[in-house]
Design an enzyme around this catalytic site. Structure first.
Site, short mmCIF file in Angstrom:
data_model
loop_
_atom_site.label_atom_id
_atom_site.label_comp_id
_atom_site.label_asym_id
_atom_site.label_seq_id
_atom_site.Cartn_x
_atom_site.Cartn_y
_atom_site.Cartn_z
N ASP A 81 0.86 -1.31 -0.06
CA ASP A 81 0.06 0.09 0.01
C ASP A 81 0.85 1.27 -0.09
O ASP A 81 1.82 1.18 0.94
CB ASP A 81 -0.93 -0.06 1.32
CG ASP A 81 -1.76 1.01 1.48
OD1 ASP A 81 -2.33 1.37 0.25
OD2 ASP A 81 -2.51 1.30 2.42
N HIS A 82 0.55 2.23 -0.71
CA HIS A 82 1.20 3.68 -0.88
C HIS A 82 2.61 3.22 -0.99
O HIS A 82 3.49 4.14 -0.10
CB HIS A 82 0.85 4.20 0.48
CG HIS A 82 -0.61 4.72 0.42
ND1 HIS A 82 -1.09 5.99 -0.24
CD2 HIS A 82 -1.56 4.22 1.18
CE1 HIS A 82 -2.11 6.01 0.17
NE2 HIS A 82 -2.65 5.28 0.82
N ASP A 103 2.20 4.96 -5.46
CA ASP A 103 1.52 6.14 -5.16
C ASP A 103 2.50 7.35 -5.43
O ASP A 103 3.33 7.96 -4.71
CB ASP A 103 1.34 6.47 -3.60
CG ASP A 103 0.59 7.40 -3.05
OD1 ASP A 103 0.43 8.25 -3.84
OD2 ASP A 103 0.45 7.58 -1.77
N HIS A 212 -9.63 4.66 -0.43
CA HIS A 212 -8.87 4.63 0.88
C HIS A 212 -9.73 5.45 1.94
O HIS A 212 -10.61 6.04 1.79
CB HIS A 212 -7.59 5.47 0.51
CG HIS A 212 -6.68 4.83 -0.58
ND1 HIS A 212 -5.38 4.49 0.01
CD2 HIS A 212 -6.90 4.34 -1.56
CE1 HIS A 212 -4.72 3.84 -0.97
NE2 HIS A 212 -5.47 3.59 -1.93
P1 13P Z 1 -8.25 4.12 7.37
O1 13P Z 1 -7.24 4.89 8.27
O2 13P Z 1 -9.36 5.02 7.32
O3 13P Z 1 -8.76 2.91 8.09
O4 13P Z 1 -7.65 4.08 5.95
C1 13P Z 1 -6.58 3.00 5.79
C2 13P Z 1 -6.12 3.26 4.41
O5 13P Z 1 -6.66 3.93 3.34
C3 13P Z 1 -4.69 2.58 3.76
O6 13P Z 1 -4.41 3.01 2.66
#
Ligand code: 13P
Length: 290
Positions: A81-82, A103, A212
């Site tokens: 993620d990211h 990202d 997200h």
């Molecule tokens: P939350 O912090 O709202 O749970 O979102 C997590 C997220 O979007 C990870 O990329």
């Protein structure tokens, strides 16, 4: 069973549901998410964000995520993620992650497009999927829980449908993260979602849309977003909060020694309950929960 994110999103599209993508910061988190997915009988995405490297390094938790995904009774994708550093993208792909997010949302459009194209080429060599992002959901991510001025999405960061169309055509990504009113971390004000924007993006872009900032969104808003084409929902803050608050409650009631293994077991129990409810909402199989 470990599969690509593209395959999970294909399943989600066929059923008009969203796959839950849960950030992992501990072994207990993996147990909770896979336990919930198996109980619900639904595919799921385990993901790791480099912003959590200080909680647990990717080199430690990544191989465990892959191994546990392989042994799960439901289809599981393991996703970075990211990611904004190609070295980290490669590190995740080398350990068997089946998907990465590049990202480049903080970069100018041309640089984001160029970087995302490189990520698609890199992941392609591993048979892995790629998520790209246009728009922004808050750079500080979900380490900044409770901090800041007022956690609200700024409309100037919302995804522009025309720009999204150009980006998708130029990059060849498998899923598109869009900004339409959600942010990472805890909301200090009720989020105001621009649902119409999801439909406008979907008209221009024939790809699964990624939301997200799933923590703090109402079940009804989740359903509306899914109806309009959201197929992956990222969620972390509330499951971490559920685990932490349950440990706090149990600790306050305990009048004797607490062992560390009690803490980990309470954490799994509470996170699993929260994730199970979430997966049921995302997949339209809600049940009355006692
Ligand atoms: P939350 O912090 O709202 O749970 O979102 C997590 C997220 O979007 C990870 O990329």
């Amino acid at each position: 069973m470990l599969i690509t994110m593209k395959s999970i999103l294909k399943l989600a599209e066929a059923r008009k549901i969203a796959a839950g993508a849960f950030n992992i910061t501990s072994l207990e988190g993996i147990q909770a998410v896979l336990g919930a997915a198996e109980e619900a009988g639904q595919p799921v995405i385990l993901q790791f964000a480099p912003v959590h490297e200080t909680i647990i390094p990717l080199s430690v938790i990544g191989p465990i995520m892959v191994m546990m995904a392989e042994n799960a009774a439901v289809p599981v994708a393991v996703h970075l993620d990211h990611g904004d550093d190609f070295k980290v993208l490669k590190q995740a792909l080398d350990m068997g992650f089946t998907s990465v997010m590049y990202d480049g949302s903080a970069l100018p459009f041309e640089e984001n497009t160029a970087g995302t194209k490189i990520a698609v080429e890199l992941a392609g060599a591993y048979g892995a999927s790629v998520e790209g992002e246009i728009g922004a959901m808050g750079r500080e991510e979900f380490l900044s829980v409770g901090e800041g001025e007022g956690n609200e999405a700024s409309e100037s960061c919302y995804t522009d449908p025309d720009q999204a169309e150009t980006f998708v055509a130029a990059t060849g990504i498998d899923a598109l993260a869009c900004s339409f009113g959600t942010v990472h971390g805890l909301y200090l004000k009720k989020p105001n979602l621009d649902l119409e924007r999801i439909s406008r993006i979907r008209k221009k872009v024939d790809l699964p849309i990624v939301m997200h900032g799933g923590s703090g969104i109402s079940d009804e808003d989740f359903r509306q977003c899914i109806n309009r084409g959201v197929r992956k929902i990222n969620y972390y803050t509330y499951l971490a909060k559920a685990g932490g608050m349950f440990v706090k409650e149990k600790s306050a009631k305990a009048d004797d020694i607490i062992f560390y293994h009690d803490v980990t077991m309470w954490g799994v129990e509470a996170m699993k309950k929260d994730v199970l409810h979430t997966i049921r909402v995302f997949s339209g199989i809600e049940q009355k929960e006692g």
